[in-house]
Design a protein around this motif. Structure first.
Motif, PDB file in Angstrom:
ATOM      1  N   ILE A 124       0.774  -0.615  -0.327  1.00  0.00           N
ATOM      2  CA  ILE A 124       0.176  -0.066  -0.201  1.00  0.00           C
ATOM      3  C   ILE A 124       0.722   1.496   0.031  1.00  0.00           C
ATOM      4  O   ILE A 124       1.518   0.910   1.150  1.00  0.00           O
ATOM      5  CB  ILE A 124      -0.884   0.408   1.197  1.00  0.00           C
ATOM      6  N   VAL A 125       0.968   2.405  -1.146  1.00  0.00           N
ATOM      7  CA  VAL A 125       1.586   3.234  -0.516  1.00  0.00           C
ATOM      8  C   VAL A 125       0.906   4.217  -0.583  1.00  0.00           C
ATOM      9  O   VAL A 125       1.445   5.395   0.306  1.00  0.00           O
ATOM     10  CB  VAL A 125       1.391   3.660  -2.881  1.00  0.00           C
ATOM     11  N   SER A 126      -0.656   4.441  -0.582  1.00  0.00           N
ATOM     12  CA  SER A 126      -1.333   5.667   0.147  1.00  0.00           C
ATOM     13  C   SER A 126      -3.064   5.046  -0.669  1.00  0.00           C
ATOM     14  O   SER A 126      -3.251   4.386  -0.828  1.00  0.00           O
ATOM     15  CB  SER A 126      -1.539   6.539  -0.107  1.00  0.00           C
ATOM     16  N   SER A 127      -3.969   5.631   0.499  1.00  0.00           N
ATOM     17  CA  SER A 127      -5.018   5.592   0.587  1.00  0.00           C
ATOM     18  C   SER A 127      -6.213   6.818   0.605  1.00  0.00           C
ATOM     19  O   SER A 127      -5.463   7.960   1.463  1.00  0.00           O
ATOM     20  CB  SER A 127      -5.765   4.671   1.202  1.00  0.00           C
ATOM     21  N   ARG A 157      -7.263   9.003   5.004  1.00  0.00           N
ATOM     22  CA  ARG A 157      -6.441   7.851   4.148  1.00  0.00           C
ATOM     23  C   ARG A 157      -7.484   6.748   5.041  1.00  0.00           C
ATOM     24  O   ARG A 157      -7.285   6.735   6.704  1.00  0.00           O
ATOM     25  CB  ARG A 157      -4.771   7.747   4.626  1.00  0.00           C
ATOM     26  N   ASP A 201      -7.645   4.910   8.188  1.00  0.00           N
ATOM     27  CA  ASP A 201      -7.220   4.245   9.137  1.00  0.00           C
ATOM     28  C   ASP A 201      -7.905   4.367   9.786  1.00  0.00           C
ATOM     29  O   ASP A 201      -9.402   4.526   9.648  1.00  0.00           O
ATOM     30  CB  ASP A 201      -6.046   5.274   9.566  1.00  0.00           C
ATOM     31  N   GLU A 229      -0.559   2.761   5.436  1.00  0.00           N
ATOM     32  CA  GLU A 229       0.555   2.984   4.800  1.00  0.00           C
ATOM     33  C   GLU A 229       1.780   2.201   4.391  1.00  0.00           C
ATOM     34  O   GLU A 229       2.287   1.884   5.805  1.00  0.00           O
ATOM     35  CB  GLU A 229       0.437   4.203   4.424  1.00  0.00           C
ATOM     36  N   ASP A 230       2.858   1.587   3.283  1.00  0.00           N
ATOM     37  CA  ASP A 230       3.328   0.446   3.587  1.00  0.00           C
ATOM     38  C   ASP A 230       3.453  -0.760   4.012  1.00  0.00           C
ATOM     39  O   ASP A 230       4.145  -2.007   3.856  1.00  0.00           O
ATOM     40  CB  ASP A 230       5.066   1.054   4.507  1.00  0.00           C
ATOM     41  N   TYR A 240      -1.370   1.267  -5.163  1.00  0.00           N
ATOM     42  CA  TYR A 240      -0.560  -0.198  -4.615  1.00  0.00           C
ATOM     43  C   TYR A 240       0.377  -0.425  -5.435  1.00  0.00           C
ATOM     44  O   TYR A 240       0.656   0.316  -6.688  1.00  0.00           O
ATOM     45  CB  TYR A 240      -1.174  -0.904  -4.003  1.00  0.00           C
TER      46      TYR A 240
END
Length: 161
Positions: free
Chosen positions: A67-70, A81, A83, A105-106, A145
């Protein structure tokens, strides 16, 4: 032209052709290796009377997704994001509590993964109509991602109908 020169020229042509085939083979092998671990994230909504319902995340690819971002939006406004804090904001004001599974993330989503990001254990159309409205018309989730190789900029998007 002597036979020795012809043999030498043929040897050079064969060597150059051999080098070209080797370079092409290495390129094709690298591409194959990248595709053999490509993740494919999908987001689906499932509303089923009397059964577990919600937005489900699947990794149907062959490799893990990093996962890079959301980004999560409700009614076109970015909430944050994906969370715990964002899930709590999305669930605010609903007449019933939605279960949530969040990630950072990550985080790595393994191949074959399947989980509900937002869900009700048993959907009932009457009291859960606001939940169906949220999931069907108001909520947008975008997940960026990559594979372990990185740099692909893959996206999974859950958007209103």
């Amino acid at each position: 032209m002597s036979a020795e020169i012809v043999v030498a020229v043929c040897a050079v042509v064969i060597a150059v052709a051999s080098l070209g085939v080797s370079v092409w083979q290495a390129y094709v092998t690298r591409e194959h290796n990248r595709h053999s671990v490509r993740p494919v994230l999908q987001l689906h909504r499932g509303i089923h009377q009397g059964a577990r319902s919600g937005v489900q995340l699947f990794n149907v690819g062959l490799g893990p997704a990093v996962i890079v971002s959301s980004t999560v939006s409700v009614d076109g406004e970015v909430v944050g994001r994906w969370d715990k804090a964002c899930a709590d904001r999305v669930r605010t004001g609903l007449p019933t509590h939605l279960n949530a599974v969040t990630f950072g993330e990550d985080e790595v989503i393994p191949a074959g993964y399947s989980a509900y990001l937002l869900s009700l254990p048993q959907y009932d159309a009457g009291p859960h109509a606001p939940v169906e409205d949220l999931l069907s018309r108001r909520l947008t989730i975008t997940i960026a991602y990559e594979s372990f190789y990185g740099g692909e900029n893959f996206r999974a998007v859950y958007a209103p109908e």
